[in-house]
Design a protein around this motif. Structure first.
Motif, PDB file in Angstrom:
ATOM      1  N   ILE A   7       7.240  -6.467  -3.242  1.00 26.23           N
ATOM      2  CA  ILE A   7       7.997  -5.247  -2.951  1.00 26.23           C
ATOM      3  C   ILE A   7       7.277  -4.074  -3.593  1.00 26.23           C
ATOM      4  O   ILE A   7       7.067  -4.048  -4.794  1.00 26.23           O
ATOM      5  CB  ILE A   7       9.442  -5.330  -3.460  1.00 26.23           C
ATOM      6  N   TYR A   8       6.905  -3.126  -2.802  1.00 23.65           N
ATOM      7  CA  TYR A   8       6.218  -1.924  -3.265  1.00 23.65           C
ATOM      8  C   TYR A   8       7.253  -0.975  -3.854  1.00 23.65           C
ATOM      9  O   TYR A   8       8.222  -0.625  -3.197  1.00 23.65           O
ATOM     10  CB  TYR A   8       5.505  -1.294  -2.075  1.00 23.65           C
ATOM     11  N   SER A  39       4.599   2.020   4.029  1.00 20.63           N
ATOM     12  CA  SER A  39       4.110   0.787   3.425  1.00 20.63           C
ATOM     13  C   SER A  39       4.321  -0.386   4.381  1.00 20.63           C
ATOM     14  O   SER A  39       5.383  -0.510   4.988  1.00 20.63           O
ATOM     15  CB  SER A  39       4.847   0.515   2.119  1.00 20.63           C
ATOM     16  N   PRO A  40       3.341  -1.282   4.505  1.00 21.69           N
ATOM     17  CA  PRO A  40       3.498  -2.424   5.395  1.00 21.69           C
ATOM     18  C   PRO A  40       4.418  -3.517   4.828  1.00 21.69           C
ATOM     19  O   PRO A  40       4.805  -4.430   5.540  1.00 21.69           O
ATOM     20  CB  PRO A  40       2.068  -2.948   5.560  1.00 21.69           C
ATOM     21  N   SER A  41       4.763  -3.415   3.550  1.00 21.04           N
ATOM     22  CA  SER A  41       5.674  -4.387   2.944  1.00 21.04           C
ATOM     23  C   SER A  41       6.953  -3.672   2.499  1.00 21.04           C
ATOM     24  O   SER A  41       6.968  -2.452   2.344  1.00 21.04           O
ATOM     25  CB  SER A  41       5.000  -5.076   1.753  1.00 21.04           C
ATOM     26  N   PRO A  42       8.046  -4.420   2.294  1.00 20.74           N
ATOM     27  CA  PRO A  42       9.302  -3.795   1.859  1.00 20.74           C
ATOM     28  C   PRO A  42       9.079  -2.917   0.626  1.00 20.74           C
ATOM     29  O   PRO A  42       8.340  -3.281  -0.281  1.00 20.74           O
ATOM     30  CB  PRO A  42      10.201  -4.981   1.540  1.00 20.74           C
ATOM     31  N   SER A  43       9.718  -1.736   0.615  1.00 20.73           N
ATOM     32  CA  SER A  43       9.497  -0.755  -0.447  1.00 20.73           C
ATOM     33  C   SER A  43      10.800  -0.316  -1.081  1.00 20.73           C
ATOM     34  O   SER A  43      11.855  -0.366  -0.448  1.00 20.73           O
ATOM     35  CB  SER A  43       8.785   0.477   0.108  1.00 20.73           C
ATOM     36  N   LYS A  44      10.679   0.154  -2.305  1.00 18.26           N
ATOM     37  CA  LYS A  44      11.848   0.621  -3.045  1.00 18.26           C
ATOM     38  C   LYS A  44      11.509   1.945  -3.705  1.00 18.26           C
ATOM     39  O   LYS A  44      10.497   2.075  -4.389  1.00 18.26           O
ATOM     40  CB  LYS A  44      12.232  -0.414  -4.102  1.00 18.26           C
ATOM     41  N   CYS A  63      10.070   3.201  10.086  1.00 16.76           N
ATOM     42  CA  CYS A  63       9.301   2.714   8.946  1.00 16.76           C
ATOM     43  C   CYS A  63       8.616   1.407   9.321  1.00 16.76           C
ATOM     44  O   CYS A  63       9.079   0.684  10.199  1.00 16.76           O
ATOM     45  CB  CYS A  63      10.214   2.508   7.744  1.00 16.76           C
ATOM     46  N   LYS A  64       7.525   1.096   8.630  1.00 20.02           N
ATOM     47  CA  LYS A  64       6.755  -0.112   8.911  1.00 20.02           C
ATOM     48  C   LYS A  64       7.417  -1.363   8.351  1.00 20.02           C
ATOM     49  O   LYS A  64       7.115  -2.468   8.796  1.00 20.02           O
ATOM     50  CB  LYS A  64       5.341   0.034   8.359  1.00 20.02           C
TER      51      LYS A  64
END
Length: 167
Positions: A7-8, A39-44, A63-64
């Motif tokens: 998670i980014y 972001s290509p991965s889940p972000s917070k 969103c990506k």
């Protein structure tokens, strides 16, 4: 910024009392929401404890990957800077959206009500809706407060599959 279990995470560093516009959601670079959304991965995105001024802002996708916003502090409307606008904070076109953290959106309505005459005439400056969710899918909103709105607290439009958990 960092990656934890895929998670980014973007920690939003804000100056107390910073006023004006959506730049309050930056960490010295591009807007934090935009970075998370791309972001290509889940972000917070984390807004820490404290009080922060915020003008009108629209956080829109697509969103990506899923985006989570953790609001731990209190975001306050920037006085009369948004009077005459239809909205204050908008989350739109996001699939896999979470908003949580125990924080609050403070519309600073009391200050606007004293100088607004919309209750007497239609020829007045409209007051904004505090929080709008426009075409958000697979969303979870919990542990967030909306206080002292200038107009309506929350508007939901075209939202699919959401879970709103109120305290």
């Amino acid at each position: 910024m960092g990656s934890y279990l895929g998670i980014y995470t973007i920690l939003v560093l804000c100056l107390l009392g910073y006023s004006g516009n959506a730049e309050v959601f930056t960490a010295g670079g591009p807007p934090a929401f935009t970075s998370a959304c791309q972001s290509p991965s889940p972000s917070k995105v984390v807004i820490p404890k404290g009080e922060f001024k915020l003008g009108e802002i629209e956080m829109r996708g697509p969103c990506k990957a899923p985006v989570e916003i953790t609001l731990q502090g209190t975001v306050k409307a920037d006085g009369n800077a948004i009077q005459g606008k239809e909205k204050w904070v908008v989350f739109g076109n996001i699939n896999g959206f979470k908003l949580n953290g125990g924080g609050a959106f403070d519309g600073e309505g009391n200050a606007a009500w004293r100088v607004n005459n919309c209750h007497q005439t239609f020829n007045c400056k409209k007051l904004p809706i505090s929080i709008r969710f426009d075409f958000v899918e697979n969303a979870e909103i919990k542990d967030i407060s909306s206080i002292d709105a200038k107009n309506f607290h929350i508007n939901v439009l075209g939202v699919k599959l959401y879970n709103l958990i109120s305290p």
